[in-house]
Each structure stands twice: as structure tokens, then as C-alpha cells.
Design a protein around this motif. Structure first.
Motif, PDB file in Angstrom:
ATOM      1  N   SER A  18       0.820  -1.208   0.000  1.00 38.92           N
ATOM      2  CA  SER A  18       0.000   0.000   0.000  1.00 38.92           C
ATOM      3  C   SER A  18       0.856   1.261   0.000  1.00 38.92           C
ATOM      4  O   SER A  18       0.582   2.223  -0.732  1.00 38.92           O
ATOM      5  CB  SER A  18      -0.935  -0.003   1.217  1.00 38.92           C
ATOM      6  N   LEU A  19       1.918   1.260   0.802  1.00 38.16           N
ATOM      7  CA  LEU A  19       2.815   2.417   0.846  1.00 38.16           C
ATOM      8  C   LEU A  19       3.529   2.615  -0.484  1.00 38.16           C
ATOM      9  O   LEU A  19       3.685   3.751  -0.954  1.00 38.16           O
ATOM     10  CB  LEU A  19       3.841   2.254   1.965  1.00 38.16           C
ATOM     11  N   ASN A  20       3.952   1.517  -1.099  1.00 39.43           N
ATOM     12  CA  ASN A  20       4.646   1.629  -2.386  1.00 39.43           C
ATOM     13  C   ASN A  20       3.702   2.094  -3.493  1.00 39.43           C
ATOM     14  O   ASN A  20       4.095   2.873  -4.365  1.00 39.43           O
ATOM     15  CB  ASN A  20       5.302   0.302  -2.756  1.00 39.43           C
ATOM     16  N   TYR A  21       2.455   1.619  -3.465  1.00 38.97           N
ATOM     17  CA  TYR A  21       1.472   2.105  -4.432  1.00 38.97           C
ATOM     18  C   TYR A  21       1.230   3.606  -4.234  1.00 38.97           C
ATOM     19  O   TYR A  21       1.167   4.379  -5.195  1.00 38.97           O
ATOM     20  CB  TYR A  21       0.143   1.365  -4.270  1.00 38.97           C
ATOM     21  N   ALA A  22       1.076   4.008  -2.965  1.00 38.11           N
ATOM     22  CA  ALA A  22       0.816   5.415  -2.660  1.00 38.11           C
ATOM     23  C   ALA A  22       1.995   6.291  -3.091  1.00 38.11           C
ATOM     24  O   ALA A  22       1.805   7.393  -3.613  1.00 38.11           O
ATOM     25  CB  ALA A  22       0.549   5.593  -1.169  1.00 38.11           C
ATOM     26  N   LYS A  23       3.202   5.786  -2.868  1.00 36.36           N
ATOM     27  CA  LYS A  23       4.381   6.543  -3.275  1.00 36.36           C
ATOM     28  C   LYS A  23       4.410   6.720  -4.794  1.00 36.36           C
ATOM     29  O   LYS A  23       4.696   7.816  -5.305  1.00 36.36           O
ATOM     30  CB  LYS A  23       5.653   5.817  -2.817  1.00 36.36           C
ATOM     31  N   ALA A  24       4.085   5.665  -5.523  1.00 36.10           N
ATOM     32  CA  ALA A  24       4.047   5.748  -6.987  1.00 36.10           C
ATOM     33  C   ALA A  24       2.976   6.732  -7.445  1.00 36.10           C
ATOM     34  O   ALA A  24       3.181   7.505  -8.388  1.00 36.10           O
ATOM     35  CB  ALA A  24       3.779   4.367  -7.581  1.00 36.10           C
ATOM     36  N   TYR A  25       1.847   6.704  -6.759  1.00 36.88           N
ATOM     37  CA  TYR A  25       0.762   7.627  -7.105  1.00 36.88           C
ATOM     38  C   TYR A  25       1.182   9.068  -6.827  1.00 36.88           C
ATOM     39  O   TYR A  25       0.921   9.976  -7.629  1.00 36.88           O
ATOM     40  CB  TYR A  25      -0.491   7.264  -6.313  1.00 36.88           C
ATOM     41  N   LEU A  26       1.847   9.301  -5.701  1.00 42.36           N
ATOM     42  CA  LEU A  26       2.340  10.647  -5.378  1.00 42.36           C
ATOM     43  C   LEU A  26       3.344  11.120  -6.428  1.00 42.36           C
ATOM     44  O   LEU A  26       3.345  12.298  -6.807  1.00 42.36           O
ATOM     45  CB  LEU A  26       3.000  10.662  -3.999  1.00 42.36           C
ATOM     46  N   GLU A  27       4.193  10.205  -6.874  1.00 46.76           N
ATOM     47  CA  GLU A  27       5.183  10.573  -7.892  1.00 46.76           C
ATOM     48  C   GLU A  27       4.502  10.972  -9.196  1.00 46.76           C
ATOM     49  O   GLU A  27       4.955  11.886  -9.900  1.00 46.76           O
ATOM     50  CB  GLU A  27       6.158   9.412  -8.118  1.00 46.76           C
TER      51      GLU A  27
END
Length: 223
Positions: free
Chosen positions: A131-140
Motif C-alpha cells: 500500500s505504501l509503495n502504491y501510494a508513493k508511486a501515485y504521489l510521484e
């Protein structure tokens, strides 16, 4: 304003009314009353900051080390931003599902991620690391769309910023202090104030070696 407070038992709402009254009157006695609030929120924290009171922040930050471990390749700003979103969106509940079908600790919608990663399944949104990695990708991806303005990204994540005019306005207020910006941004900040609080707390704990601690009143300069 007194009538509004009498009609509510919500402590954050009462603190917000006191804060607005302080903005109007500049009466420091109101600020002192707000600083002693039993509820820990954006308004009571900011009152203590304005009065120069020492605030014990450490006990308010939980699970931050897990974020730091999972996001070890990210800088303090990114980790603090993701933590602020998780704390405000899900209160760090890994299994949370909202009425609008946002899921997991980061309250993501699968439709946001499908264009960023072809290899995912719904259950992975309930895994903290995924979830954190998905969110980070989305933020990027939002970084690209909003010209790396982290304040715009914070609101864009929650679909609070709907057009370029609002993003431009968010960029312009970085020249103001928080009190002035609060008045200008009241419609956007309404209900989202604690994002700024949790970002400040997380960033300061992550960046303890820094001589200049982040304060709410200077947060625009650091976002």
C-alpha cells in the motif's frame, strides 16, 4: 461564536471556533485557553506554538518507524507526507474500507494504481508495504502533474484540488504565513487541517538532526 460552541460537543470544532475568534480579535487570552485544550489537534497545537510553549510531540507519533523502514530509499518529506495522509485518512488502520471504496492504510482507489502498475491484486492494498509503495508511486505521478508543489499534491491526493486555478492559488500562498494562508485557503483546509499537523510532527521526528525544526507557521516554506 459562543452560541456555535454551546451547540456542539465536538472538541475539535470548539477549538476551531476559538481559533477563528483569535484570528478576528487577536485576543491572546483566547490563545491561552486554546493551548490548554484536552484535544490534541491542529488548533491546540498551533496555539501552543504561537505562545512558544514546549510541546512533547514524541508520544503522538506511532508506527513512523515502520514507514521509515519500508520507505528507506525516500527522503524525510516523502515519508512525512505519506504518514500524514495515512494518519488522517485511515488512522493507520491497515484493513480500513471507506464508503467510497478507498482501501487500506493509504485509502487508495485501485483505479488510481492500474495505470501505474500492471502487477497488483486487490488484496495487496491491505498489505502495508504494498500500500505504501502504491501510494508513493501515485504521489510521484501527481508530482509530474502539479509541478512538484507538495502542498498541491497533498490536496490533490484527496481530490480537493479540482482545477489549475486552485493549484496556482496554493503556490501563491507560500509567500504568506499560516494565519494569512488559513484565511485564504479556508474552503480547502476545512476538514484537512490535521494533514499539516501530522506532516509537521512526522517530519520533525524523522529529521531530528536538523537545527531548524519545522513549525506550522513556516510549513509553506518546507512543503
Amino acid at each position: 461564536m459562543e452560541n456555535a460552541k454551546k451547540k456542539s460537543s465536538n472538541k475539535k470544532f470548539i477549538d476551531k471556533v476559538d481559533f477563528l475568534e483569535y484570528l478576528i480579535t487577536k485576543d491572546e487570552s483566547i490563545l491561552k485557553l486554546l493551548s490548554s485544550s484536552k484535544d490534541f489537534n491542529f488548533y491546540s497545537y498551533y496555539a501552543n506554538e504561537l505562545l512558544g510553549n514546549k510541546i512533547n510531540e514524541d508520544f503522538k507519533i506511532d508506527s513512523l518507524n515502520e514507514f521509515k523502514t519500508i520507505l528507506k530509499s525516500s527522503n524525510s518529506k516523502t515519508i512525512a507526507l505519506l504518514y500524514a495522509i495515512a494518519k488522517n485518512q485511515s488512522n493507520l488502520e491497515i484493513d480500513k474500507v471507506s464508503k467510497d471504496f478507498r482501501v487500506g492504510i493509504m485509502q487508495l482507489k485501485p483505479v488510481w494504481i492500474k495505470d501505474l502498475s500492471k502487477e497488483y491484486n486487490f488484496n495487496s492494498f491491505f498489505n502495508m508495504e504494498d500500500s505504501l509503495n502504491y501510494a508513493k508511486a501515485y504521489l510521484e505521478s501527481l508530482n509530474i502533474k502539479t509541478n512538484n508543489n507538495l502542498l498541491s499534491i497533498l490536496f490533490k491526493y484527496n481530490k480537493e484540488v479540482k482545477n489549475l486555478d486552485q493549484i496556482t492559488a496554493l503556490s501563491a500562498i507560500k509567500k504568506d504565513d499560516l494565519l494569512t494562508s488559513y484565511i485564504k485557503l479556508f474552503p480547502l483546509l476545512e476538514g484537512n487541517e490535521n494533514y499539516l499537523l501530522w506532516y509537521t510532527l512526522a517530519y520533525n521526528k524523522l529529521d531530528k538532526k536538523s537545527k531548524e525544526r519545522l513549525e506550522l507557521n513556516t510549513i509553506w516554506e518546507n512543503l
